[in-house]
Design an enzyme around this catalytic site. Structure first.
Site, PDB file in Angstrom:
ATOM      1  N   GLY A 108       3.899   0.942   4.667  1.00 34.79           N
ATOM      2  CA  GLY A 108       3.154   0.398   3.535  1.00 34.79           C
ATOM      3  C   GLY A 108       3.108  -1.120   3.661  1.00 34.79           C
ATOM      4  O   GLY A 108       4.150  -1.760   3.822  1.00 34.79           O
ATOM      5  N   ILE A 167       4.809   6.665  -3.244  1.00 32.89           N
ATOM      6  CA  ILE A 167       6.247   6.532  -3.494  1.00 32.89           C
ATOM      7  C   ILE A 167       7.054   6.865  -2.242  1.00 32.89           C
ATOM      8  O   ILE A 167       6.658   7.716  -1.443  1.00 32.89           O
ATOM      9  CB  ILE A 167       6.678   7.458  -4.663  1.00 32.89           C
ATOM     10  N   THR A 168       8.155   6.167  -2.057  1.00 31.19           N
ATOM     11  CA  THR A 168       9.077   6.510  -0.986  1.00 31.19           C
ATOM     12  C   THR A 168      10.498   6.145  -1.395  1.00 31.19           C
ATOM     13  O   THR A 168      10.732   5.541  -2.444  1.00 31.19           O
ATOM     14  CB  THR A 168       8.691   5.835   0.349  1.00 31.19           C
ATOM     15  N   GLY A 210       0.824  -1.189   0.000  1.00 29.99           N
ATOM     16  CA  GLY A 210       0.000   0.000   0.000  1.00 29.99           C
ATOM     17  C   GLY A 210       0.866   1.249   0.000  1.00 29.99           C
ATOM     18  O   GLY A 210       2.083   1.184   0.143  1.00 29.99           O
ATOM     19  N   CYS A 261       5.467   9.906  -0.368  1.00 28.29           N
ATOM     20  CA  CYS A 261       4.144   9.357  -0.052  1.00 28.29           C
ATOM     21  C   CYS A 261       3.033  10.101  -0.788  1.00 28.29           C
ATOM     22  O   CYS A 261       1.867  10.036  -0.389  1.00 28.29           O
ATOM     23  CB  CYS A 261       3.892   9.355   1.459  1.00 28.29           C
ATOM     24  N   ALA A 299       7.636   5.995   7.258  1.00 24.39           N
ATOM     25  CA  ALA A 299       6.612   5.614   6.277  1.00 24.39           C
ATOM     26  C   ALA A 299       6.201   4.169   6.515  1.00 24.39           C
ATOM     27  O   ALA A 299       7.017   3.337   6.937  1.00 24.39           O
ATOM     28  CB  ALA A 299       7.153   5.777   4.860  1.00 24.39           C
TER      29      ALA A 299
END
Length: 213
Positions: free
Chosen positions: A148, A78-79, A75, A177, A146
């Site tokens: 995901g 972008i990072t 999920g 993100c 972050a």
């Protein structure tokens, strides 16, 4: 019971394949009605940008081809991953903790918040924006971690990326993100000096054990 593995610095694509192997093994055990195992992985990656399944490629603002750009099934948007960052991959059957996915993510955030509090940093949540933030409701909002996740049959993979001594200049090539109005930070930036990376790993490991006990 949580088993811990430290993979050190490892290319992102290799770590992804290892995670999938661990995850698929647990899903297969679960479908056979056998007990599952929970594995917590810590590692770091050489410079890489990753894009979540719902992310927009346009959030990659500049890439000269020297840094890999990988589309993933996690999920989020972008990072960046790189040296000085603790990337954590809990391969957990969250049903063994009596958790749904939302509460699982809440627990991961809680462990991060408790860890950075040891350095005098106040981490908070921001509604609608997974991860851990500093001063989230101000013009100075900045993300320090972050998150995901991908899950199948309530077995998770992917996870979180906590900026410890991370070179934050690499985030300037992206809208982190997917945000254009919020920044990124690290423990080192917040306290004004580099910190003991291995110590932070130990502290974070303990906080995760405490939260998921």
């Amino acid at each position: 019971m949580i088993t811990f593995q430290d993979w050190g610095e490892i290319p992102y694509d290799i770590a992804w394949k290892r995670q999938e192997t661990l995850m698929h093994t647990q899903v297969e055990r679960k479908l056979r009605g056998e007990p599952t195992e929970n594995t917590l992985v810590f590692c770091s990656h050489p410079h890489v940008y990753t894009l979540g399944k719902s992310g927009k490629e346009g959030n990659m603002l500049y890439n000269d081809g020297t840094i890999p750009f990988i589309k993933t099934n996690r999920g989020g948007d972008i990072t960046y991953h790189g040296p000085g960052q603790i990337t954590g991959y809990p391969i957990f059957d969250i049903e063994t903790f009596h958790l749904g996915l939302k509460n699982y993510i809440y627990n991961v955030e809680e462990a991060i918040i408790r860890t950075i509090a040891l350095y005098g940093i106040v981490g908070e949540r921001l509604e609608g924006a997974t991860g851990v933030w500093i001063e989230p409701h101000t013009p100075h909002a900045r993300k320090i971690c972050a998150i995901g996740v991908h899950a199948s049959h309530f077995v998770t993979m992917h996870g979180f990326a906590l900026n410890v001594n991370t070179d934050l200049s690499y985030f300037q090539r992206i809208n982190p993100c997917g945000f254009t109005d919020k920044g990124v930070t690290s423990i080192a930036k917040e306290v004004g000096h580099e910190v003991d990376y291995e110590l932070v790993k130990q502290q974070l490991y303990q906080q995760l054990l405490d939260v998921f006990k």
